[in-house]
Design an enzyme around this catalytic site. Structure first.
Site, PDB file in Angstrom:
ATOM      1  N   ASP A  84      66.938  78.041   4.591  1.00 39.49           N
ATOM      2  CA  ASP A  84      68.064  78.582   5.361  1.00 39.49           C
ATOM      3  C   ASP A  84      69.364  77.932   4.871  1.00 39.49           C
ATOM      4  OD1 ASP A  84      68.518  79.788   8.564  1.00 39.49           O
ATOM      5  OD2 ASP A  84      70.109  78.703   7.513  1.00 39.49           O
ATOM      6  N   THR A  92      64.565  90.978  14.778  1.00 38.21           N
ATOM      7  CA  THR A  92      64.724  92.319  14.175  1.00 38.21           C
ATOM      8  C   THR A  92      65.199  92.242  12.727  1.00 38.21           C
ATOM      9  OG1 THR A  92      67.038  92.442  14.841  1.00 38.21           O
ATOM     10  CG2 THR A  92      65.397  93.261  16.415  1.00 38.21           C
TER      11      THR A  92
HETATM   12  C1  PRP Z   1      71.977  84.122   6.479  1.00 35.93           C
HETATM   13  C2  PRP Z   1      72.808  84.303   5.224  1.00 35.93           C
HETATM   14  C3  PRP Z   1      73.245  85.745   5.321  1.00 35.93           C
HETATM   15  C4  PRP Z   1      72.044  86.394   5.951  1.00 35.93           C
HETATM   16  C5  PRP Z   1      71.252  87.077   4.875  1.00 35.93           C
HETATM   17  O1  PRP Z   1      72.797  83.938   7.572  1.00 35.93           O
HETATM   18  O2  PRP Z   1      73.854  83.387   5.132  1.00 35.93           O
HETATM   19  O3  PRP Z   1      74.411  85.938   6.101  1.00 35.93           O
HETATM   20  O4  PRP Z   1      71.257  85.354   6.552  1.00 35.93           O
HETATM   21  O5  PRP Z   1      70.214  87.808   5.407  1.00 35.93           O
HETATM   22  P1  PRP Z   1      70.157  89.394   5.336  1.00 35.93           P
HETATM   23  O6  PRP Z   1      70.499  89.787   3.935  1.00 35.93           O
HETATM   24  O7  PRP Z   1      68.733  89.700   5.681  1.00 35.93           O
HETATM   25  O8  PRP Z   1      71.122  89.955   6.327  1.00 35.93           O
HETATM   26  P2  PRP Z   1      72.206  83.612   9.040  1.00 35.93           P
HETATM   27  O9  PRP Z   1      71.975  84.879   9.803  1.00 35.93           O
HETATM   28  O10 PRP Z   1      71.032  82.708   8.901  1.00 35.93           O
HETATM   29  O11 PRP Z   1      73.416  82.907   9.744  1.00 35.93           O
HETATM   30  P3  PRP Z   1      74.086  81.449   9.456  1.00 35.93           P
HETATM   31  O12 PRP Z   1      74.900  81.586   8.211  1.00 35.93           O
HETATM   32  O13 PRP Z   1      74.924  81.242  10.664  1.00 35.93           O
HETATM   33  O14 PRP Z   1      72.980  80.433   9.314  1.00 35.93           O
HETATM   34  N1  URA Z   2      69.068  83.610   5.102  1.00 28.39           N
HETATM   35  C1  URA Z   2      68.888  82.397   4.528  1.00 28.39           C
HETATM   36  O1  URA Z   2      69.651  81.462   4.773  1.00 28.39           O
HETATM   37  N2  URA Z   2      67.851  82.255   3.676  1.00 28.39           N
HETATM   38  C2  URA Z   2      67.000  83.252   3.380  1.00 28.39           C
HETATM   39  O2  URA Z   2      66.066  83.044   2.575  1.00 28.39           O
HETATM   40  C3  URA Z   2      67.196  84.494   3.996  1.00 28.39           C
HETATM   41  C4  URA Z   2      68.248  84.655   4.850  1.00 28.39           C
END
Ligand code: PRP
Ligand code: URA
Length: 226
Positions: free
Chosen positions: A216, A124
């Site tokens: 990521d 989502t």
């Molecule tokens: C990533 C990043 C942000 C989020 C950004 O975290 O560190 O928190 O995605 O995406 P958004 O602006 O669309 O919300 P992730 O959910 O991958 O979690 P992680 O840090 O545990 O890898």
């Molecule tokens: N979270 C990440 O870590 N990378 C992206 O490009 C988007 C969301």
């Protein structure tokens, strides 16, 4: 190439659409971003560069923070100096925001650190909160939310909602890389929040990843890429 007179101050790429959004133009920031983005950069180097960039962005994000005069003694004579006059809270968004904390603490050694756990549902793209270590009442004047990536802006907006419900005063958001979609989302939901980042990228892809981005951020820091 930047005008050397300007590099020390972040610029606002679109002050009408995004009045609170600042992008660094420092050459050291741009140099380090290239290393961070490179797919051949290993997790150890990646963590090192996240830390260095966080220090540089923290420096820019603190530029308008109030100080108060204090009396000190140098080895030569008494002198008037300054100290930060605000209580600062650092709010890293788990997991990826963790890598930004140490550098910020070097800049602001008396800051408190409050952890918030959010992950983005891969289907989502909505944020899911799974950890919240904020105390009952706000204990700081300025909160800096730390997260390397601002993609859809869902996680940042959710974190800001949590901090506002907590009673946080001023809030600033510090990201390494932002997508225009995320800047739009945070600007419209929270126009009072100042945003600082190292780069504004082109757009999101169909999976919600920033292009060109760096992949990521959590996986690259912690070596969990598939
Ligand atoms: C990533 C990043 C942000 C989020 C950004 O975290 O560190 O928190 O995605 O995406 P958004 O602006 O669309 O919300 P992730 O959910 O991958 O979690 P992680 O840090 O545990 O890898
Ligand atoms: N979270 C990440 O870590 N990378 C992206 O490009 C988007 C969301």
């Amino acid at each position: 190439m930047s005008d050397p007179a300007d590099v020390g101050t972040p610029f606002r790429p679109d002050p009408v659409r995004w009045p609170s959004f600042h992008v660094s133009r420092h050459p050291a920031v741009r140099h380090k971003l290239a290393i961070l983005r490179d797919e051949d950069t290993d997790p150890k180097k990646f963590r090192e560069v996240v830390r260095e960039l966080s220090w540089l962005l923290g420096y820019e994000a603190l530029a308008d923070v109030a100080t108060r005069p204090i009396d000190i003694r140098t080895p030569i004579e008494p002198a008037e100096a300054d100290e930060l006059a605000v209580r600062i809270g650092l709010v890293p968004i788990l997991r990826a925001g963790l890598g930004m904390v140490d550098a910020m603490l070097e800049l602001m050694p008396t800051a408190q650190v409050w952890h918030l756990g959010l992950f983005r549902d891969e289907r989502t793209l909505r944020p899911v909160e799974y950890y919240n270590k904020l105390p009952d009442r706000a204990t700081v004047d300025l909160s800096l939310i730390l997260d390397p990536m601002l993609a859809t802006g869902g996680s940042a907006s959710a974190a800001i909602d949590v901090l506002k419900r907590w009673g946080a005063g001023r809030i600033k958001l510090v990201n390494l890389i932002a997508a225009p979609e995320g800047v739009d989302a945070v600007t419209s939901a929270h126009p009072d929040v100042d945003m600082y980042c190292a780069a504004l990228d082109r757009q999101l892809n169909e999976r919600g990843y920033i292009m060109p981005g760096l992949g990521d951020a959590g996986d690259r820091q912690f070596g969990t890429s598939q």
